[in-house]
Design an enzyme around this catalytic site. Structure first.
Site, PDB file in Angstrom:
ATOM      1  N   ASP A 186     -22.640  26.318  44.433  1.00  0.00           N
ATOM      2  CA  ASP A 186     -23.581  25.820  45.429  1.00  0.00           C
ATOM      3  C   ASP A 186     -23.001  24.552  46.030  1.00  0.00           C
ATOM      4  O   ASP A 186     -22.721  23.593  45.322  1.00  0.00           O
ATOM      5  CB  ASP A 186     -24.931  25.516  44.771  1.00  0.00           C
ATOM      6  N   GLU A 270     -22.502  30.597  49.062  1.00  0.00           N
ATOM      7  CA  GLU A 270     -23.594  30.727  49.989  1.00  0.00           C
ATOM      8  C   GLU A 270     -23.076  31.115  51.371  1.00  0.00           C
ATOM      9  O   GLU A 270     -22.038  30.632  51.795  1.00  0.00           O
ATOM     10  CB  GLU A 270     -24.282  29.366  50.082  1.00  0.00           C
ATOM     11  N   CYS A 323     -36.138  31.715  41.804  1.00  0.00           N
ATOM     12  CA  CYS A 323     -35.925  31.441  40.386  1.00  0.00           C
ATOM     13  C   CYS A 323     -34.796  32.346  39.889  1.00  0.00           C
ATOM     14  O   CYS A 323     -34.867  33.564  40.025  1.00  0.00           O
ATOM     15  CB  CYS A 323     -37.200  31.698  39.590  1.00  0.00           C
ATOM     16  N   CYS A 326     -36.221  34.759  36.788  1.00  0.00           N
ATOM     17  CA  CYS A 326     -37.079  35.933  36.976  1.00  0.00           C
ATOM     18  C   CYS A 326     -37.099  36.446  38.409  1.00  0.00           C
ATOM     19  O   CYS A 326     -37.694  37.488  38.682  1.00  0.00           O
ATOM     20  CB  CYS A 326     -38.513  35.614  36.525  1.00  0.00           C
ATOM     21  N   CYS A 342     -40.491  27.016  37.218  1.00  0.00           N
ATOM     22  CA  CYS A 342     -40.914  28.258  37.855  1.00  0.00           C
ATOM     23  C   CYS A 342     -42.359  28.560  37.491  1.00  0.00           C
ATOM     24  O   CYS A 342     -42.705  28.613  36.308  1.00  0.00           O
ATOM     25  CB  CYS A 342     -40.004  29.402  37.418  1.00  0.00           C
ATOM     26  N   CYS A 345     -42.383  32.236  35.440  1.00  0.00           N
ATOM     27  CA  CYS A 345     -41.869  32.423  34.085  1.00  0.00           C
ATOM     28  C   CYS A 345     -41.739  31.128  33.302  1.00  0.00           C
ATOM     29  O   CYS A 345     -41.403  31.134  32.123  1.00  0.00           O
ATOM     30  CB  CYS A 345     -40.513  33.140  34.124  1.00  0.00           C
ATOM     31  N   ASP A 352     -29.787  22.431  42.026  1.00  0.00           N
ATOM     32  CA  ASP A 352     -28.470  22.917  42.437  1.00  0.00           C
ATOM     33  C   ASP A 352     -27.909  23.951  41.463  1.00  0.00           C
ATOM     34  O   ASP A 352     -27.290  24.938  41.868  1.00  0.00           O
ATOM     35  CB  ASP A 352     -27.494  21.741  42.582  1.00  0.00           C
TER      36      ASP A 352
HETATM   37 ZN   LIG Z   1     -38.985  32.329  37.067  1.00  0.00          ZN
END
Ligand SMILES: [Zn+2]
Length: 398
Positions: A186, A270, A323, A326, A342, A345, A352
């Site tokens: 990233d 990216e 995320c 998940c 998150c 989850c 980053d």
């Molecule tokens: Zn998650």
């Protein structure tokens, strides 16, 4: 594979004058041909029986008139005007193919360069022979073996360089590979890069560190009278500072991309919407500082040399706001938020590192044989849409 070695030149005063004159001739020829191209194209639009402009025709046209109209062109290598017009033809090809913008006029101070074909120069250790000039000292000898294709002599600030393109099969110049598999990278604003391994590579941030000096020098330049010797000196000082900043930036990028391609055979990055981000003025300086395009370019050619692969995520894939654990997408994630949890989850994320993890996942899923490909050996680059939990990965070849 084609690879270039850029070597600093040590011309004496007479030689430096010649180099400047050859670069000026190349720039003049390029701009002359571009203006002619535009004129002939307009004429062709009005009357289709006229020929469409082409670089070959423009070269013939210049050759026919240069002895009479531009006799000073004959004082330097004939390659200077010729190759400049060939390069204009290439610039138009890139434009027609949608790879580049419409060709722009070359500018003194910014585009001081000329190119020699391999029959027009020769090398002997630490020196290069240039037509009508003789031997010029180079700071080092050519590092690569193979067929020498061309040489481009260019000026950056007050220094001259020659970039020699070599077609080489030999990859002994590469530092030893130590493949550790897949990584996501990233590129950021606070750090130059964050890896999915959790490593953060700090950037040189050259602009910021030297911004004060840059501002002072530009101000001092603007106060000098036009055409004065002091103005010329201030201009040279500023150009040297710009060159130093660019060198620091390029050095950091090269170290990063060499390290990455050396350590990992599959690299997810990216497909950054740089244009969109450049619209954000607060971000713009950091982004131009870091040279995202240059990063991608280096990464791709270095990976190709090692038989590694760079996977570019779809540019609309939001690697920050998903995320990595998940796949839950966030509605929004302001830039100021560096850590988040998150809601689906409960995974704790560093902004980053999470983005890098997502890019790693994109790279991994691109090699799953969704299209019957087991891909880590090939050196092609692909654009990959993010894999959602149930969907199959789709490939958009570049
Ligand atoms: Zn998650």
């Amino acid at each position: 594979m084609l690879i270039a070695h850029r070597i600093a030149l040590d011309p004496n005063n007479v030689q430096a004058t010649y180099l400047a004159r050859a670069a000026g001739t190349a720039r003049f020829a390029y701009n002359w041909a571009l203006a002619e191209w535009k004129r002939q194209y307009e004429a062709w639009k009005a009357d289709n029986s006229l020929p469409k402009p082409s670089q070959a025709a423009l070269r013939r046209q210049l050759n026919a008139v240069k002895r009479e109209q531009f006799p000073w062109m004959l004082e330097v290598t004939k390659n200077a005007p010729q190759m400049a017009i060939i390069q204009l033809g290439q610039a138009f090809q890139n434009f027609f193919a949608g790879r580049a913008r419409y060709p722009q006029f070359r500018k003194k101070g910014r585009d001081d360069r000329f190119t020699l074909t391999n029959d027009q120069f020769s090398l002997d250790g630490c020196r290069i022979r240039i037509p009508n000039l003789g031997w010029v000292r180079m700071r080092e000898s050519l590092r690569f073996t193979g067929k020498i294709m061309s040489a481009t002599v260019s000026r950056v600030a007050d220094r001259w360089f020659v970039s020699i393109a070599v077609d080489t099969q030999d990859d002994s110049h590469l530092p030893k590979a130590e493949s550790q598999g897949v990584v996501g990278v990233d590129l950021g604003v606070s750090a130059l890069a964050t890896l999915s391994t959790g490593e953060k590579v700090p950037g040189p941030k050259p602009h910021k560190a030297r911004l004060g000096r840059l501002r002072r020098l530009s101000r001092s330049l603007s106060r000098k009278r036009k055409g004065s010797a002091n103005r010329r000196k201030a201009k040279e000082k500023l150009a040297r500072l710009h060159a130093r900043i660019a060198n620091g930036r390029l050095d950091a990028l090269h170290k990063l991309t060499t390290g990455l391609t050396r350590r990992f055979s599959l690299i997810g990055v990216e497909g950054l919407n740089v244009r969109g981000m450049m619209g954000n003025r607060r971000l713009a300086r950091s982004i131009s500082d870091m040279g995202f395009f240059e990063f991608r370019r280096q990464l791709e050619y270095k990976a190709a040399m090692r038989g590694g692969e760079v996977v570019v995520a779809d540019r609309f894939f939001s690697s920050s706001k998903t995320c990595s654990h998940c796949g839950h997408p966030l509605e929004s994630l302001p830039l100021s938020v560096r850590q988040w949890t998150c809601p689906a989850c409960g995974a704790e994320h560093d902004r980053d590192v999470n983005a890098a993890m997502n890019l790693k996942n994109v790279a991994v899923s691109s090699t799953v044989s969704a299209c019957g490909e087991e891909g880590s050996g090939s050196a092609r680059k692909r654009r990959v849409k993010p894999a959602s939990a149930k969907q199959e990965v789709s490939f958009v070849p570049v």
